[in-house]
Design an enzyme around this catalytic site. Structure first.
Site, PDB file in Angstrom:
ATOM      1  N   ASP A  63       0.865  -1.179   0.000  1.00 15.16           N
ATOM      2  CA  ASP A  63       0.000   0.000   0.000  1.00 15.16           C
ATOM      3  C   ASP A  63       0.903   1.231   0.000  1.00 15.16           C
ATOM      4  O   ASP A  63       2.126   1.122   0.083  1.00 15.16           O
ATOM      5  CB  ASP A  63      -0.983  -0.034   1.169  1.00 15.16           C
ATOM      6  CG  ASP A  63      -0.312   0.290   2.492  1.00 15.16           C
ATOM      7  OD1 ASP A  63       0.922   0.453   2.521  1.00 15.16           O
ATOM      8  OD2 ASP A  63      -1.033   0.389   3.482  1.00 15.16           O
ATOM      9  N   GLY A  81      -0.665   6.030   2.551  1.00 15.47           N
ATOM     10  CA  GLY A  81      -1.602   7.152   2.653  1.00 15.47           C
ATOM     11  C   GLY A  81      -2.607   6.989   3.772  1.00 15.47           C
ATOM     12  O   GLY A  81      -2.764   7.889   4.598  1.00 15.47           O
ATOM     13  N   ASP A  94      -2.578   8.257  -1.964  1.00 17.17           N
ATOM     14  CA  ASP A  94      -3.875   8.930  -2.018  1.00 17.17           C
ATOM     15  C   ASP A  94      -4.302   9.383  -0.636  1.00 17.17           C
ATOM     16  O   ASP A  94      -3.690   9.024   0.365  1.00 17.17           O
ATOM     17  CB  ASP A  94      -4.954   7.997  -2.601  1.00 17.17           C
ATOM     18  CG  ASP A  94      -5.241   6.798  -1.699  1.00 17.17           C
ATOM     19  OD1 ASP A  94      -4.361   6.446  -0.879  1.00 17.17           O
ATOM     20  OD2 ASP A  94      -6.327   6.224  -1.809  1.00 17.17           O
ATOM     21  N   CYS A 115      -6.669 -28.489  11.597  1.00 17.40           N
ATOM     22  CA  CYS A 115      -7.849 -29.324  11.407  1.00 17.40           C
ATOM     23  C   CYS A 115      -7.509 -30.803  11.222  1.00 17.40           C
ATOM     24  O   CYS A 115      -8.306 -31.660  11.572  1.00 17.40           O
ATOM     25  CB  CYS A 115      -8.642 -28.822  10.211  1.00 17.40           C
ATOM     26  SG  CYS A 115      -9.302 -27.159  10.454  1.00 17.40           S
TER      27      CYS A 115
HETATM   28 ZN   LIG Z   1      -8.165 -25.761   9.004  1.00 18.90          ZN
END
Ligand SMILES: [Zn+2]
Length: 390
Positions: free
Chosen positions: A91, A94, A145, A308
């Protein structure tokens, strides 16, 4: 050839494509994990890669203050020091600077501000912002900007947008074109349709490799945000990638992809990962909740991440209750994995011409409508908050 995007398929207004860069190809629509200070917080570069992420974001404001753009350049550039040979978007600094209430002074040429770290004085202009991003070796450089505050009067929004368009022209003049590198303009204009159209036209006139929609997700609400996207997207060149800055929740992303947005960034998955908030194929959960204390099931049976596949959700619950740092590490990995899987699924659905059915299936699998996310105030705001260490 500079960085460019090719369209592979359309389904309604939704688009699947490929971003071709000096640091590799990026299938779109794409979600960029936020690596504010040169790190996607709580993740190694290998872990970020393992989620399938191809493009990450860095912040000019944070990196210019610490460790410093010239120092990063002397060390070989951002790709080198963070072990990320893939593309990086930075970025412009700004938004963060504009948000330093009381610590900054805006003039027509640029902004003078005080570091939030040590109070030292710094100055950013369009030219210096582009130079810093060049020193960092950003694959995609953003224009400097002014992110128009919300709410703003029409006169304030117009003056701010016009200043940003003058700065966009200066940013473009300061940008050194290189093979596979590019620069994006940023549409401003608050939630006023005519200003948004004028801003999009002004940027198109200058000509950029891509176009971002800025100044949204700053408190205007979903109705105004999507109405502004609807006004802006048709004014942008069809051949260029479109980047919605700072958005958002999975639902926001699905709705924006349906409107023709190709690129996203947001701190939600990483920030939520540090606060026990899990984004899953079945909805959003707070892992501190006692109902997980003895749950032997995986957090998300549809997810292939280590959190998981290697642990019961009860273990994640324990890690957060015990304030072990592995909790945020595992859940950040999971949340980033969920966002990457979400984008891959949306892209596959566009290619197959069944985007609407796929979006309906995703929503149907959420146990209930996603509650408002307290951190869903946009990457811009979130990136600003990251000054304090995200
Ligand atoms: Zn996961």
């Amino acid at each position: 050839m500079t960085l460019h995007w090719t369209c592979e398929a359309r389904d309604g207004d939704a688009r699947a494509g490929m971003l071709h860069t000096a640091h590799g190809e990026v299938p779109t629509p794409v979600f960029m994990p936020v690596g504010t200070a040169g790190t996607v917080k709580a993740m190694t570069a290998d872990a970020v890669r393992a989620t399938g992420a191809r493009l990450i974001l860095g912040n000019t404001y944070h990196l210019m203050l610490r460790p410093g753009a010239e120092r990063v350049a002397r060390l070989g550039g951002l790709h080198r020091i963070i072990d990320w040979p893939g593309p990086i978007l930075t970025d412009s600094g700004g938004f963060q600077v504009m948000s330093l209430a009381g610590l900054r002074k805006l003039d027509q040429d640029g902004v003078t501000f005080q570091s939030h770290i040590d109070g030292s004085a710094h100055r950013l202009t369009p030219e210096r912002s582009v130079e810093i991003q060049h020193l960092l070796d950003a694959t995609i450089t953003m224009c400097f900007d002014e992110c128009t505050p919300f709410p703003a009067t029409e006169a304030q929004a117009r003056d701010s947008m016009e200043l940003s368009m003058r700065w966009a022209a200066r940013s473009r003049a300061a940008f050194l074109p290189r093979d596979g590198y590019g620069q994006f303009g940023i549409v401003q204009g608050s939630i006023i349709p005519d200003l948004r159209r004028r801003s999009a036209d002004a940027l198109t006139q200058i000509g950029f490799e891509g176009y971002a929609i800025g100044g949204l997700a700053v408190g205007e609400g979903h109705g105004a945000m999507f109405a502004t996207i609807d006004v802006t997207v048709p004014r942008l060149p069809a051949k260029a990638p479109r980047y919605l800055m700072g958005v958002g929740t999975p639902e926001d992303i699905i709705r924006a992809v349906a409107r023709g947005i190709d690129m996203f960034d947001c701190v939600i998955p990483t920030r939520a990962g540090r606060t026990a908030r899990a984004y899953t194929s079945r909805g959003v959960f707070n892992l501190r909740n006692a109902r997980f204390a003895e749950d032997p099931a995986p957090l998300d049976p549809a997810c292939a991440c280590p959190a998981c596949t290697r642990h019961p959700v009860a273990y994640l619950h324990h890690l957060f209750r015990a304030e072990e740092m592995l909790g945020p590490m595992l859940l950040t990995w999971h949340n980033v994995q969920y966002y990457q899987d979400l984008m891959r699924g949306l892209r596959a659905a566009i290619l197959a011409g069944r985007f609407d059915a796929h979006a309906a299936a995703i929503r149907g699998a959420w146990a209930k409508p996603l509650p408002p996310d307290p951190s869903a105030c946009g990457a811009n705001t979130a990136a600003f908050d990251d000054r304090e260490g995200q």
